[in-house]
Design a protein around this motif. Structure first.
Motif, mmCIF file in Angstrom:
data_model
loop_
_atom_site.group_PDB
_atom_site.id
_atom_site.type_symbol
_atom_site.label_atom_id
_atom_site.label_comp_id
_atom_site.label_asym_id
_atom_site.label_seq_id
_atom_site.Cartn_x
_atom_site.Cartn_y
_atom_site.Cartn_z
ATOM 1 N N LEU A 1 0.838 -1.193 0.000
ATOM 2 C CA LEU A 1 0.000 0.000 0.000
ATOM 3 C C LEU A 1 0.874 1.245 0.000
ATOM 4 O O LEU A 1 1.910 1.292 0.672
ATOM 5 N N TYR A 2 0.446 2.268 -0.730
ATOM 6 C CA TYR A 2 1.174 3.528 -0.837
ATOM 7 C C TYR A 2 0.409 4.625 -0.104
ATOM 8 O O TYR A 2 -0.810 4.778 -0.283
ATOM 9 N N GLY A 3 1.120 5.409 0.695
ATOM 10 C CA GLY A 3 0.488 6.521 1.385
ATOM 11 C C GLY A 3 1.475 7.254 2.268
ATOM 12 O O GLY A 3 2.631 6.841 2.419
ATOM 13 N N ALA B 1 2.867 -4.471 3.451
ATOM 14 C CA ALA B 1 4.011 -3.579 3.260
ATOM 15 C C ALA B 1 3.497 -2.198 2.866
ATOM 16 O O ALA B 1 2.378 -2.054 2.343
ATOM 17 N N PHE B 2 4.332 -1.196 3.113
ATOM 18 C CA PHE B 2 3.960 0.192 2.826
ATOM 19 C C PHE B 2 5.132 0.913 2.178
ATOM 20 O O PHE B 2 6.289 0.685 2.526
ATOM 21 N N HIS C 1 -0.645 -0.303 -4.485
ATOM 22 C CA HIS C 1 0.409 -0.654 -5.431
ATOM 23 C C HIS C 1 0.158 -2.041 -6.008
ATOM 24 O O HIS C 1 0.099 -2.200 -7.222
ATOM 25 N N HIS C 2 -0.019 -3.045 -5.134
ATOM 26 C CA HIS C 2 -0.378 -4.354 -5.658
ATOM 27 C C HIS C 2 -0.951 -5.259 -4.566
ATOM 28 O O HIS C 2 -0.701 -5.059 -3.389
ATOM 29 N N VAL C 3 -1.714 -6.215 -5.019
ATOM 30 C CA VAL C 3 -2.130 -7.361 -4.225
ATOM 31 C C VAL C 3 -1.350 -8.557 -4.740
ATOM 32 O O VAL C 3 -1.200 -8.740 -5.954
ATOM 33 N N SER C 4 -0.837 -9.374 -3.817
ATOM 34 C CA SER C 4 0.056 -10.463 -4.207
ATOM 35 C C SER C 4 -0.586 -11.825 -3.967
ATOM 36 O O SER C 4 -1.261 -12.045 -2.956
ATOM 37 N N GLU D 1 0.087 10.814 -1.807
ATOM 38 C CA GLU D 1 -1.361 10.623 -1.860
ATOM 39 C C GLU D 1 -1.769 9.457 -0.958
ATOM 40 O O GLU D 1 -1.152 8.394 -0.999
ATOM 41 N N PRO D 2 -2.829 9.630 -0.157
ATOM 42 C CA PRO D 2 -3.252 8.556 0.738
ATOM 43 C C PRO D 2 -4.105 7.509 0.034
ATOM 44 O O PRO D 2 -4.696 7.751 -1.023
ATOM 45 N N GLY D 3 -4.144 6.329 0.642
ATOM 46 C CA GLY D 3 -5.101 5.304 0.249
ATOM 47 C C GLY D 3 -4.846 4.623 -1.070
ATOM 48 O O GLY D 3 -5.780 4.079 -1.673
#
Length: 308
Positions: free
Chosen positions: A157-159, A203-204, A214-217, A209-211
C-alpha cells in the motif's frame, strides 16, 4: 512462532471498472474460483487451495483501487481485545455487522494514517477445497486453471505517514518489522511487516497521496510456476509491469502485471522466513535498485509511480 492473535491476510475488496470483464479475468486468467455474488453486485473469489469462503471481492466502481484489506484473528475474544486496544491507542474503529459480506461475521474496521481501511474479523465460513480434509490428493483440477495461485499472500500500500501505520501494526496488532529501505537515518521509504513467519503480510511505501494500492500479491509454489504465469499473461495479452525477476528484499521471485482495470497484482514465490527475534534487514538508497529488483539492480518509473 505461535500463531495467535492476528493470523493472516483474509480478504481484499478491489474496485473494478468493468465487472464482467474483471470476473472473466480473475476466473480464467488468474484462475480464482468464484464462490458467490451478493445483493450489492459484488463477486467473491478464493484460490483453489484456500478453505475459507473468499479472499478476493470485486466491486463495480468509477475508479480502480482498494476499498479495504482484512486480517483474520484467532477468536472473538481477540477481536474484542484488539478493538479495545486500538481505541486506547487513539485509533477509531467501526463495527460492521455480520452478513455485510457473504459468509462473514462481524468485522472491525479502522483507517490507517496512510489513508487505508484495514479490517479484522474472527469468523468466515470454511467451505474447504476440492481435495478435502481426509486423505487428500496433492492438487485438484482447479490447480491447472489459469495462473492458479495457492493463496492471497499480502498487499503493498502507498500513502503518507508510514511510520505511524507501522506503530499501529507493531504496538497494537503484534506485527514486527522484517525489512525496510531507509531514506535517511530518521525516515524509511518502505517497510515490510509480518504477523507470522512469512517474509511479509503487509508492506507500505511512502507516497504523498493517501489510500493508494500498489499491488495485491498471490502466492505460487515454485519459480517454474512464476515462469508459467508469465506465459499465461503473454498468451492473454496481459499488461506486464516487470519480471519474471527476483527481489532483494524478501529474496522472493516475482512478476508484476495489471488487471483490466489497472490494478497491479503480483505472482510471488519463495521469500525468506521471518522471526520476531531477528533484527530487521536494512537497505540503503544507494542499493534501492537491488533491493526491489535484484537482477537488474535498478527501478523502472512505472513501478514507482503507477498506483490505483
Amino acid at each position: 512462532m505461535a500463531m495467535t492473535g492476528v493470523l493472516r491476510p483474509g480478504h481484499v475488496q478491489l474496485r473494478v471498472l468493468d465487472l464482467n470483464e474483471s470476473v472473466d479475468f480473475y476466473s480464467n486468467v488468474l484462475g480464482l474460483i468464484e464462490t458467490g455474488r451478493d445483493a450489492m453486485g459484488r463477486v467473491y473469489f478464493k484460490t483453489w487451495e484456500e478453505r475459507d469462503h473468499h479472499s478476493v471481492i470485486l466491486r463495480q466502481a468509477d475508479n480502480a483501487g482498494v476499498d479495504f484489506f482484512a486480517f483474520k484473528v484467532d477468536s472473538d475474544a481477540t477481536l474484542a481485545k484488539l478493538e479495545k486496544d486500538l481505541n486506547a491507542y487513539g485509533v477509531a474503529t467501526k463495527r460492521i455487522e455480520a452478513g455485510d459480506l457473504l459468509e462473514t461475521r462481524e468485522r472491525v474496521r479502522f483507517t490507517l494514517p496512510t489513508g487505508h481501511d484495514i479490517e479484522l474479523y474472527a469468523h468466515k465460513t470454511a467451505i474447504g477445497n476440492e481435495m478435502g480434509e481426509l486423505n487428500p490428493e496433492a492438487w485438484c483440477a482447479n490447480a491447472e486453471k489459469g495462473i492458479a495461485p495457492i493463496r492471497l499472500d499480502h498487499a503493498l500500500l502507498y500513502g503518507p505517514d508510514i511510520e505511524k501505520a507501522q506503530a499501529i501494526f507493531t504496538d497494537v496488532l503484534g506485527f514486527f518489522l522484517v525489512e525496510h529501505i531507509a531514506l535517511d537515518d530518521s525516515q524509511d521509504l518502505a517497510i515490510w511487516l509480518s504477523c507470522s513467519t512469512k517474509a511479509h503480510d503487509i508492506a507500505f511505501v511512502r507516497h504523498p497521496e493517501p489510500g493508494k494500492l500498489h499491488h495485491v500479491s498471490f502466492l505460487l509454489e515454485t519459480w517454474e510456476q512464476v515462469l508459467r504465469a508469465a506465459d499465461i499473461m503473454s498468451m492473454n495479452r496481459v499488461s506486464i509491469d516487470i519480471g519474471p525477476t527476483r527481489h532483494g528484499v524478501t529474496r522472493g521471485t516475482t512478476i508484476y502485471a495489471f488487471d483490466p482495470n489497472g490494478n497491479r497484482f503480483e505472482t510471488f514465490c519463495g521469500g525468506n522466513y521471518a522471526y520476531p527475534d531477528q533484527k530487521p534487514t536494512k537497505w540503503t538508497m544507494d542499493e534501492v535498485g537491488a533491493a526491489v529488483f535484484y537482477h537488474d539492480r535498478k527501478l523502472n518509473d512505472r513501478f514507482l509511480t503507477v498506483v490505483t
